[in-house]
Design a protein around this motif. Structure first.
Motif, PDB file in Angstrom:
ATOM      1  N   GLY A 258       0.806  -1.220   0.000  1.00  0.00           N
ATOM      2  CA  GLY A 258       0.000   0.000   0.000  1.00  0.00           C
ATOM      3  C   GLY A 258       0.831   1.258   0.000  1.00  0.00           C
ATOM      4  O   GLY A 258       0.549   2.206  -0.725  1.00  0.00           O
ATOM      5  N   HIS A 259       1.882   1.285   0.834  1.00  0.00           N
ATOM      6  CA  HIS A 259       2.735   2.470   0.888  1.00  0.00           C
ATOM      7  C   HIS A 259       3.546   2.600  -0.402  1.00  0.00           C
ATOM      8  O   HIS A 259       3.954   1.601  -1.013  1.00  0.00           O
ATOM      9  CB  HIS A 259       3.675   2.399   2.090  1.00  0.00           C
TER      10      HIS A 259
ATOM     11  N   TRP B  95      -3.984  -1.610   9.441  1.00  0.00           N
ATOM     12  CA  TRP B  95      -4.099  -2.986   8.962  1.00  0.00           C
ATOM     13  C   TRP B  95      -4.727  -3.877  10.038  1.00  0.00           C
ATOM     14  O   TRP B  95      -4.493  -3.691  11.235  1.00  0.00           O
ATOM     15  CB  TRP B  95      -2.724  -3.564   8.628  1.00  0.00           C
TER      16      TRP B  95
ATOM     17  N   ARG C  83      -6.048  -4.234   4.694  1.00  0.00           N
ATOM     18  CA  ARG C  83      -5.983  -2.805   4.971  1.00  0.00           C
ATOM     19  C   ARG C  83      -7.359  -2.306   5.372  1.00  0.00           C
ATOM     20  O   ARG C  83      -8.346  -2.517   4.664  1.00  0.00           O
ATOM     21  CB  ARG C  83      -5.477  -2.044   3.744  1.00  0.00           C
TER      22      ARG C  83
ATOM     23  N   ARG D  33      -7.968   1.139   6.572  1.00  0.00           N
ATOM     24  CA  ARG D  33      -8.133   2.507   6.089  1.00  0.00           C
ATOM     25  C   ARG D  33      -6.778   3.162   5.923  1.00  0.00           C
ATOM     26  O   ARG D  33      -5.754   2.638   6.401  1.00  0.00           O
ATOM     27  CB  ARG D  33      -9.007   3.331   7.046  1.00  0.00           C
ATOM     28  N   THR D  34      -6.771   4.318   5.273  1.00  0.00           N
ATOM     29  CA  THR D  34      -5.584   5.141   5.116  1.00  0.00           C
ATOM     30  C   THR D  34      -5.851   6.500   5.744  1.00  0.00           C
ATOM     31  O   THR D  34      -6.890   7.113   5.472  1.00  0.00           O
ATOM     32  CB  THR D  34      -5.215   5.320   3.629  1.00  0.00           C
TER      33      THR D  34
ATOM     34  N   TYR E  89      -0.486  -0.272  12.772  1.00  0.00           N
ATOM     35  CA  TYR E  89      -0.424   1.042  12.145  1.00  0.00           C
ATOM     36  C   TYR E  89       0.982   1.234  11.574  1.00  0.00           C
ATOM     37  O   TYR E  89       1.970   0.970  12.257  1.00  0.00           O
ATOM     38  CB  TYR E  89      -0.715   2.151  13.154  1.00  0.00           C
TER      39      TYR E  89
ATOM     40  N   THR F 120       1.486   9.232   4.577  1.00  0.00           N
ATOM     41  CA  THR F 120       0.251   8.610   5.023  1.00  0.00           C
ATOM     42  C   THR F 120       0.506   7.618   6.152  1.00  0.00           C
ATOM     43  O   THR F 120       1.636   7.201   6.405  1.00  0.00           O
ATOM     44  CB  THR F 120      -0.458   7.852   3.887  1.00  0.00           C
TER      45      THR F 120
ATOM     46  N   ARG G 223      -4.845  10.353   6.129  1.00  0.00           N
ATOM     47  CA  ARG G 223      -4.137  11.408   5.404  1.00  0.00           C
ATOM     48  C   ARG G 223      -4.282  12.727   6.145  1.00  0.00           C
ATOM     49  O   ARG G 223      -5.317  12.990   6.761  1.00  0.00           O
ATOM     50  CB  ARG G 223      -4.696  11.551   3.986  1.00  0.00           C
TER      51      ARG G 223
ATOM     52  N   ARG H  85      -1.146   3.892   7.309  1.00  0.00           N
ATOM     53  CA  ARG H  85      -2.032   2.793   6.914  1.00  0.00           C
ATOM     54  C   ARG H  85      -2.433   1.996   8.150  1.00  0.00           C
ATOM     55  O   ARG H  85      -1.616   1.762   9.051  1.00  0.00           O
ATOM     56  CB  ARG H  85      -1.348   1.866   5.913  1.00  0.00           C
TER      57      ARG H  85
END
Length: 244
Positions: A16-17, A44, A51, A53-54, A33, A40, A56, A42
Motif C-alpha cells: 500500500g505504501h 491494517w 488494509r 483505512r488510510t 499502524y 500517510t 491522510r 495505513r
C-alpha cells in the motif's frame, strides 16, 4: 513483508505504501499502524493483514507513531503531531510542534515528543494541552519505562528523569551504530535497535546490557511490542517484519 523469526519464511506481504515505512505501532486489539514517507498512515488488521483505512493529513513523512486505548498519535516532518480516533480514523486534534523525531506514551495520560531542536514536550492525551517543556538532547528514538524514566537514543542511549529532564546516565556500551529504535517491555526490560543490525536488551530499572540477544540482520530496525508480548522487528529499507 511479514516473515517467520525461525526460518525467515515469508508469511504475508502488506502492500500500500509508496515510500519507505519509518514508524510502526500495534494497538491493544492487535491492529497494526504503519507510517511512511509517502505522508500517510495505513491501518491494517492484525489477524488478516487486510488494509482497514488510510489516514491522510500530514504534509511530510511520518516519523513516529504511538497508540493508546482510544487514540493514535503521529509525528511528522511537517512540524505537527496528529491525534486520530482509533475507532473511526478521524483526526481530532493537531498539535503544533517543531519537526518530531520521536514519540512515547508516559504515565498519567502523558505524551512525550522529542524534536530536532532539542526540546522534550509533554502533552496531555485527554485534553491535548501542552503541560511542560523540558530541555533535552535530541534523539531519533524515545521510550518511557513504567516508573516514568525516559530513554533516548542517538549515538548512545541516555537515561533521563521524567520529572525534570535531568540526565541520569549514559549507556555507551552495546551498539556500534546509531540507535534507531527503543521500546520498553511490560516486564521492565528495554530493547534497543541500531543501524549496526543488532538488537540489545537492557534491564529497565538498572540499565545494564544483557548482551546481543537478537541479531536482526536489518540495518535500521524498528521495534514495537504487542499486547501478547511479542517483539515485532521491521526494517526501514526492505519493509520486512519479523516476530519474536
Amino acid at each position: 513483508e511479514v516473515r517467520s523469526d525461525k526460518d525467515g519464511t515469508l508469511l504475508q506481504t502488506l502492500r500500500g505504501h509508496t515510500a519507505s515505512v519509518a514508524a510502526l505501532a500495534v494497538g491493544l486489539d492487535g491492529t497494526l499502524y504503519s507510517g511512511s514517507y509517502d505522508d500517510t498512515i495505513r491501518v491494517w488488521s492484525g489477524e488478516t493483514g487486510a488494509r482497514i483505512r488510510t489516514l491522510r493529513g500530514h504534509r511530510q513523512g511520518v516519523d513516529a507513531l504511538v497508540v493508546n486505548e482510544t487514540h493514535l498519535f503521529s509525528g511528522a516532518g511537517d512540524g505537527t503531531i496528529r491525534a486520530w480516533q482509533c475507532s473511526t480514523g478521524n483526526c481530532v486534534h493537531v498539535f503544533k510542534d517543531a519537526r518530531v523525531l520521536a514519540l512515547a506514551l508516559g504515565n498519567h495520560d502523558q505524551l512525550y515528543s522529542c524534536t530536532e531542536e532539542g526540546e522534550l514536550r509533554v502533552w496531555s492525551t485527554t485534553d491535548f494541552t501542552l503541560l511542560r517543556i523540558l530541555d533535552f538532547d535530541t534523539g531519533s528514538s524515545l521510550a518511557v519505562a513504567k516508573n516514568g524514566t525516559l530513554f533516548s537514543g542517538l549515538r548512545t542511549i541516555r537515561v533521563w528523569s521524567g520529572t525534570d529532564g535531568a540526565l541520569l546516565q549514559t549507556l555507551r556500551e552495546g551498539h556500534t551504530g546509531w540507535v534507531t529504535s527503543l521500546v520498553c517491555a511490560p516486564n521492565g526490560m528495554m530493547f534497543s535497535g541500531s543501524c549496526d543490525g543488532a538488537i540489545q536488551v537492557w534491564l529497565g530499572g538498572e540499565p545494564t546490557s544483557l548482551g546481543q540477544v537478537v541479531s536482526s540482520g536489518e540495518k535500521n530496525p524498528l521495534l514495537v511490542f504487542t499486547r501478547s508480548g511479542h517483539l515485532w522487528v521491521a526494517d526501514y529499507h526492505n519493509s520486512s517484519i519479523q516476530i519474536y
